[in-house]
Scaffold this motif. Structure first.
Motif, PDB file in Angstrom:
ATOM      1  N   VAL A 179     -25.957  -5.484 -63.985  1.00 17.59           N
ATOM      2  CA  VAL A 179     -25.494  -5.596 -65.372  1.00 17.59           C
ATOM      3  C   VAL A 179     -26.291  -4.640 -66.268  1.00 17.59           C
ATOM      4  N   THR A 180     -27.595  -4.582 -66.049  1.00 19.20           N
ATOM      5  CA  THR A 180     -28.428  -3.665 -66.835  1.00 19.20           C
ATOM      6  C   THR A 180     -27.944  -2.235 -66.672  1.00 19.20           C
ATOM      7  N   ARG A 181     -27.698  -1.823 -65.439  1.00 21.65           N
ATOM      8  CA  ARG A 181     -27.281  -0.451 -65.150  1.00 21.65           C
ATOM      9  C   ARG A 181     -25.951  -0.100 -65.803  1.00 21.65           C
ATOM     10  N   VAL A 182     -24.953  -0.973 -65.666  1.00 20.73           N
ATOM     11  CA  VAL A 182     -23.634  -0.624 -66.211  1.00 20.73           C
ATOM     12  C   VAL A 182     -23.651  -0.576 -67.734  1.00 20.73           C
ATOM     13  N   LEU A 183     -24.450  -1.438 -68.350  1.00 17.03           N
ATOM     14  CA  LEU A 183     -24.526  -1.413 -69.811  1.00 17.03           C
ATOM     15  C   LEU A 183     -25.298  -0.193 -70.303  1.00 17.03           C
ATOM     16  N   LYS A 184     -26.404   0.145 -69.646  1.00 19.10           N
ATOM     17  CA  LYS A 184     -27.190   1.318 -70.051  1.00 19.10           C
ATOM     18  C   LYS A 184     -26.411   2.617 -69.870  1.00 19.10           C
ATOM     19  N   ASP A 185     -25.479   2.628 -68.925  1.00 14.72           N
ATOM     20  CA  ASP A 185     -24.688   3.838 -68.661  1.00 14.72           C
ATOM     21  C   ASP A 185     -23.639   4.112 -69.730  1.00 14.72           C
ATOM     22  N   LEU A 186     -23.353   3.130 -70.589  1.00 15.39           N
ATOM     23  CA  LEU A 186     -22.334   3.322 -71.623  1.00 15.39           C
ATOM     24  C   LEU A 186     -22.851   4.225 -72.739  1.00 15.39           C
ATOM     25  N   THR A 187     -22.017   5.151 -73.172  1.00 14.08           N
ATOM     26  CA  THR A 187     -22.348   6.015 -74.294  1.00 14.08           C
ATOM     27  C   THR A 187     -22.530   5.167 -75.545  1.00 14.08           C
ATOM     28  N   GLY A 188     -23.613   5.414 -76.245  1.00 18.66           N
ATOM     29  CA  GLY A 188     -23.874   4.693 -77.483  1.00 18.66           C
ATOM     30  C   GLY A 188     -24.790   3.501 -77.346  1.00 18.66           C
ATOM     31  N   VAL A 189     -25.059   3.072 -76.109  1.00 19.78           N
ATOM     32  CA  VAL A 189     -25.961   1.933 -75.890  1.00 19.78           C
ATOM     33  C   VAL A 189     -27.394   2.458 -75.864  1.00 19.78           C
ATOM     34  N   SER A 190     -28.258   1.878 -76.701  1.00 16.20           N
ATOM     35  CA  SER A 190     -29.632   2.366 -76.784  1.00 16.20           C
ATOM     36  C   SER A 190     -30.643   1.446 -76.111  1.00 16.20           C
ATOM     37  N   GLN A 191     -30.354   0.145 -76.058  1.00 12.20           N
ATOM     38  CA  GLN A 191     -31.308  -0.783 -75.464  1.00 12.20           C
ATOM     39  C   GLN A 191     -30.567  -1.945 -74.814  1.00 12.20           C
ATOM     40  N   VAL A 192     -31.051  -2.350 -73.637  1.00  9.03           N
ATOM     41  CA  VAL A 192     -30.452  -3.464 -72.895  1.00  9.03           C
ATOM     42  C   VAL A 192     -31.569  -4.312 -72.311  1.00  9.03           C
ATOM     43  N   GLU A 193     -31.458  -5.625 -72.508  1.00  9.91           N
ATOM     44  CA  GLU A 193     -32.394  -6.566 -71.880  1.00  9.91           C
ATOM     45  C   GLU A 193     -31.559  -7.694 -71.279  1.00  9.91           C
ATOM     46  N   VAL A 194     -31.530  -7.751 -69.949  1.00 10.34           N
ATOM     47  CA  VAL A 194     -30.727  -8.752 -69.242  1.00 10.34           C
ATOM     48  C   VAL A 194     -31.664  -9.765 -68.602  1.00 10.34           C
ATOM     49  N   THR A 195     -31.339 -11.049 -68.745  1.00 15.23           N
ATOM     50  CA  THR A 195     -32.121 -12.113 -68.126  1.00 15.23           C
ATOM     51  C   THR A 195     -31.213 -13.031 -67.309  1.00 15.23           C
ATOM     52  N   LEU A 196     -31.803 -13.619 -66.283  1.00 13.70           N
ATOM     53  CA  LEU A 196     -31.059 -14.542 -65.423  1.00 13.70           C
ATOM     54  C   LEU A 196     -31.045 -15.943 -66.020  1.00 13.70           C
ATOM     55  N   LEU A 197     -32.168 -16.356 -66.596  1.00 14.91           N
ATOM     56  CA  LEU A 197     -32.267 -17.673 -67.235  1.00 14.91           C
ATOM     57  C   LEU A 197     -32.794 -17.494 -68.648  1.00 14.91           C
ATOM     58  N   PRO A 198     -32.017 -17.597 -69.662  1.00 14.51           N
ATOM     59  CA  PRO A 198     -30.574 -17.847 -69.629  1.00 14.51           C
ATOM     60  C   PRO A 198     -29.814 -16.594 -69.200  1.00 14.51           C
ATOM     61  N   PRO A 199     -28.613 -16.772 -68.665  1.00 20.53           N
ATOM     62  CA  PRO A 199     -27.827 -15.638 -68.180  1.00 20.53           C
ATOM     63  C   PRO A 199     -27.211 -14.865 -69.348  1.00 20.53           C
TER      64      PRO A 199
END
Length: 71
Positions: free
Chosen positions: A20-40
């Motif tokens: 999920v982190t990878r696909v979101l970071k690959d989007l044009t215009g996305v500057s920061q992504v923080e993905v957690t499992l708990l909470p999902p």
């Protein structure tokens, strides 16, 4: 810059978080992504003139997961 938290269904492990982190970071215009499992969830910062909520949701869906909420 817009900041959203996406609730994501279907993540069960660290590999899911990485995907999920990878696909979101690959989007044009996305500057920061923080993905957690708990909470999902994924906290995403993006330029709303270059990316949309629909694009974020579509990327998560194409990675095999589902966005079940946005705040």
């Amino acid at each position: 810059m817009q900041h959203v938290t996406l609730t994501i269904a279907g993540m069960t492990c660290g590999g899911c978080v990485n995907s999920v982190t990878r696909v979101l970071k690959d989007l044009t215009g996305v500057s920061q992504v923080e993905v957690t499992l708990l909470p999902p969830q994924a906290k995403v910062s993006f330029d709303e003139s270059r990316a949309t909520l629909d694009a974020l949701s579509k990327a998560v869906h194409e990675a095999g997961f589902t966005v079940t909420g946005v705040k």
